[in-house]
Scaffold this motif. Structure first.
Motif, PDB file in Angstrom:
ATOM      1  N   ALA A 542     -11.934  11.023  26.357  1.00 51.09           N
ATOM      2  CA  ALA A 542     -10.821  10.964  26.308  1.00 51.09           C
ATOM      3  C   ALA A 542     -10.254   9.583  26.938  1.00 51.09           C
ATOM      4  O   ALA A 542      -9.399   8.686  26.435  1.00 51.09           O
ATOM      5  N   ALA A 543     -10.930   9.450  28.073  1.00 49.30           N
ATOM      6  CA  ALA A 543     -10.418   8.123  28.734  1.00 49.30           C
ATOM      7  C   ALA A 543     -10.955   6.706  27.926  1.00 49.30           C
ATOM      8  O   ALA A 543     -10.188   5.832  28.289  1.00 49.30           O
ATOM      9  N   GLN A 544     -12.027   6.893  27.353  1.00 49.42           N
ATOM     10  CA  GLN A 544     -12.531   5.618  26.623  1.00 49.42           C
ATOM     11  C   GLN A 544     -11.398   5.361  25.431  1.00 49.42           C
ATOM     12  O   GLN A 544     -11.113   4.319  25.278  1.00 49.42           O
ATOM     13  N   HIS A 545     -10.854   6.404  24.957  1.00 47.26           N
ATOM     14  CA  HIS A 545      -9.804   6.312  23.931  1.00 47.26           C
ATOM     15  C   HIS A 545      -8.445   5.593  24.483  1.00 47.26           C
ATOM     16  O   HIS A 545      -7.926   4.847  23.856  1.00 47.26           O
ATOM     17  N   LEU A 546      -8.191   6.335  25.628  1.00 48.87           N
ATOM     18  CA  LEU A 546      -7.000   5.647  26.238  1.00 48.87           C
ATOM     19  C   LEU A 546      -7.128   3.992  26.707  1.00 48.87           C
ATOM     20  O   LEU A 546      -6.204   3.348  26.839  1.00 48.87           O
ATOM     21  N   ARG A 547      -8.284   3.691  27.032  1.00 53.04           N
ATOM     22  CA  ARG A 547      -8.473   2.560  27.673  1.00 53.04           C
ATOM     23  C   ARG A 547      -8.439   1.346  26.370  1.00 53.04           C
ATOM     24  O   ARG A 547      -8.256   0.385  26.574  1.00 53.04           O
ATOM     25  N   ARG A 548      -8.640   1.729  25.173  1.00 57.67           N
ATOM     26  CA  ARG A 548      -8.848   1.060  23.928  1.00 57.67           C
ATOM     27  C   ARG A 548      -7.183   0.860  23.585  1.00 57.67           C
ATOM     28  O   ARG A 548      -6.898  -0.140  22.516  1.00 57.67           O
TER      29      ARG A 548
END
Length: 650
Positions: A542-548
């Motif tokens: 989820a954090a990876q998605h938010l950073r994108r």
């Protein structure tokens, strides 16, 4: 000639009705969607739809039931000794008439003849053979004995050539010779074909001379062999189904067919040729008949052939063999056994399957399996979202809305006004509608009507990055939470795809490990036995998605029914332990903090009432500035969609 004389009108017979309404696929797709939601694969769901049918269309199961009922009727109604019974009756009538003619005669010849009759064997076949050279004094006796020979010949040929019995009702010597010659030529043709000769011209000459005996009108030697072998195999199965005594009697009687032993010899040669050419036919099985209606050789062979056709139809309707298709169903044979309505039902099912594929609702993957297309998923998402909106409306008094966004700038599109809409009117389109409507009624006055009003759609320009983390551990399946979870994801996906297109949704499943899936993969996801609730891994993704999407409002939604029991080790391996280890809880909470630093509050939708889970999710909510929602299963979708709308507003 007038124009009326040049045209005629009548029913349309050449193919499907061109004016028939198109198939309504909505019910079919909804049924398939429900099956997929329950965990079936799209292929299994489609097969289940075809098996059960719809509210307006019987399925394969109903057609199969009718087939087995028809099959049972044949075996329960009939028995196979009809020819023997007829021969016995004719023989008894002949002997009674002969004794009546001999009794008044005082001569020694009459007494000797009576002694011959008294010494006849008990076996019907043996008695008929003993009387081959008997000099009948009674006209009735002579006629009955001739009828026995004709009956045996007609039944023997009918058992190998359908329709022959009717063609030979009044048999004369020239007819018998014509049949014998046909049989001889046929055996020569089959022998030449078996030896590898090119029999194309020979077949044409044979059909030109003897085509009247073959109403099937075969177009080649192979087709001729197929038709004859199926009939001959049915006749052999009929013999197999008789008792040993009945078989022995018939075998002995056959030699009396038409009073010409060569006819029976040609039939035996034909059977041998066909068995060699078509060894794959069912020559050895038998069928039990329990009824009271006697069948002769011809009718018995037809009954066994009908049973074989019914068995083949049942296999076609079962669709259980590799590469099965509904187009495999022999509609003509189905109509012959069950009536035209059954053939129409099967054809409509095949059309339904074709339409589902043709309209892009299914697609085939590289491994040959089926999956739902995006179009089908949109339909399922629409249904799921409609349910959610209905729950929101009933719970909070909100109405179903067609807003493209919460509020803000126009999108450039317009739609018809509906009661309760508060968006600004699209004045040019509204006036145009009024003018066109008035012109269509020849009115010189232009007056606005409610039906003319169109409104401008608006949307909120802010974007949201949404991570929906759904628990796929076995407890979700075991406690009946699997389907509501899928419906929730579908509804949210459809809402974002149709109303908030600029938002970025990422669906993350987590069991022993977490993975990112598209909505099609989640919809078709099958339940498997898997221990572990790895929320740590899910929040990492989820954090990876938010950073994108750093310019978007971060929204993290977690649906789970258990506290974390697994986490991801630095080497990428998943560590599982029950009860949860302090290290698992620690790394999970560290990841909650990491997500919170990205500006996201974590909303946890807690399913179940486990006190340990309640304590954990409360801690997650406090650490991330989020909240805990404990919906019932029916309200899960409404809760998630409502929280998404709340979260995307920041």
């Amino acid at each position: 000639m007038t124009s009326a004389d040049r045209y005629s009108y009548g029913p349309y017979h050449d193919g499907p009705d061109p004016l028939a309404p198109p198939l309504d696929l909505r019910e079919a797709l909804d049924q398939i969607g429900n099956e997929v939601m329950e965990g079936s694969s799209p292929r299994t769901a489609l097969q289940e739809l075809l098996r059960r049918g719809t509210s307006t269309m019987p399925g394969l199961e109903e057609l199969t039931r009718r087939l087995w009922q028809r099959r049972s009727e044949i075996s329960r109604r009939h028995r196979l000794d009809g020819t023997l019974q007829q021969v016995r009756e004719l023989l008894q009538g002949a002997l009674e008439a002969e004794r009546g003619a001999l009794f008044p005669d005082p001569s020694d010849d009459a007494r000797f003849a009576e002694a011959q009759l008294d010494a006849l064997p008990a076996s019907t076949a043996a008695a008929v053979n003993e009387l081959t050279d008997y000099n009948w004094r009674s006209e009735t006796g002579r006629e009955n004995y001739g009828k026995i020979r004709d009956l045996l010949g007609q039944e023997l040929l009918e058992s190998r050539f359908q329709g022959m019995k009717q063609a030979l009702q009044n048999t004369g010597p020239e007819d018998v010779e014509r049949v014998r010659q046909m049989m001889s030529d046929l055996n020569d043709l089959l022998a030449a074909h078996a030896s590898g000769e090119d029999t194309e011209q020979r077949f044409a000459d044979f059909m030109a001379e003897h085509g009247e005996f073959f109403p099937e009108n075969p177009s080649s030697t192979e087709e001729l062999i197929d038709a004859l072998a199926a009939r001959a195999a049915a006749a052999q199965r009929m013999m197999n189904s008789m008792s040993a005594q009945q078989r022995a009697e018939l075998a002995e009687l056959i030699g009396q067919a038409f009073g010409d032993p060569s006819v029976a010899q040609q039939v035996a040669a034909l059977d041998a040729n066909l068995r060699a050419l078509r060894p794959g036919e069912d020559w050895d099985s038998e069928q039990r008949f329990r009824g009271q209606d006697p069948l002769g050789l011809g009718a018995g062979a037809q009954a066994l052939q009908d049973l074989a056709e019914l068995d083949a139809l049942a296999e076609q309707l079962g669709q259980s063999y590799p590469g099965a298709r509904l187009e495999d169903i022999d509609l003509d044979t189905l109509a012959r056994h069950l009536g035209e309505d059954a053939s129409v039902d099967a054809a409509r099912l095949a059309e339904l399957e074709r339409e589902l594929r043709r309209q892009g609702l299914f697609e085939r993957t590289k491994d040959g399996s089926l999956r739902l297309t995006p179009r089908a998923l949109r339909r399922l998402g629409e249904v799921a979202l409609r349910r959610v909106v209905g729950q929101l409306r009933s719970r909070r008094g909100e109405r179903d809305t067609a807003l493209a966004g919460a509020a803000g700038e126009p999108t450039g599109s317009a739609r018809k006004w509906r009661f309760g809409d508060t968006e600004p009117w699209d004045v040019p389109r509204t006036v145009r509608n009024a003018v066109l409507r008035s012109a269509s009624t020849s009115s010189r006055r232009v007056a606005l009507d409610v039906s003319d009003v169109e409104i401008m759609e608006t949307e909120q320009r802010s974007r949201a990055a949404v991570a929906l983390c759904v628990d796929t551990s076995w407890s979700m399946v075991q406690d009946g939470r699997w389907v509501p979870m899928k419906r929730t994801a579908l509804a949210l996906h459809h809402l974002i795809g149709t109303r908030f297109r600029s938002d970025a949704l990422r669906v993350i499943t987590f069991g022993r490990q977490a993975t990112t899936v598209d909505i099609g993969e989640l919809t078709a996801l099958e339940a498997v036995w898997e221990q572990g609730t790895n929320l740590h891994h899910a929040l990492l993704l989820a954090a990876q998605h938010l950073r994108r999407h750093p310019d978007a409002v971060p929204v993290v939604l977690v649906v789970t029914d258990g506290e974390p029991t697994a986490h991801l080790e630095p080497n990428g391996a998943a560590y599982f332990s029950w009860p949860p280890q302090p290290r698992t809880l620690a790394v999970t909470m560290a990841q909650v903090d990491a997500v919170a630093k990205l500006g996201a509050s974590v909303t946890v939708f807690m399913l179940g009432d486990d006190p340990r889970l309640a304590a954990f999710v409360d801690l997650v909510a406090r650490r991330s500035g989020g909240r805990v929602v404990a919906p019932d299963l029916n309200g899960l979708g409404a809760a998630v969609v409502s929280d998404y709308l709340r979260g995307r507003r920041g």
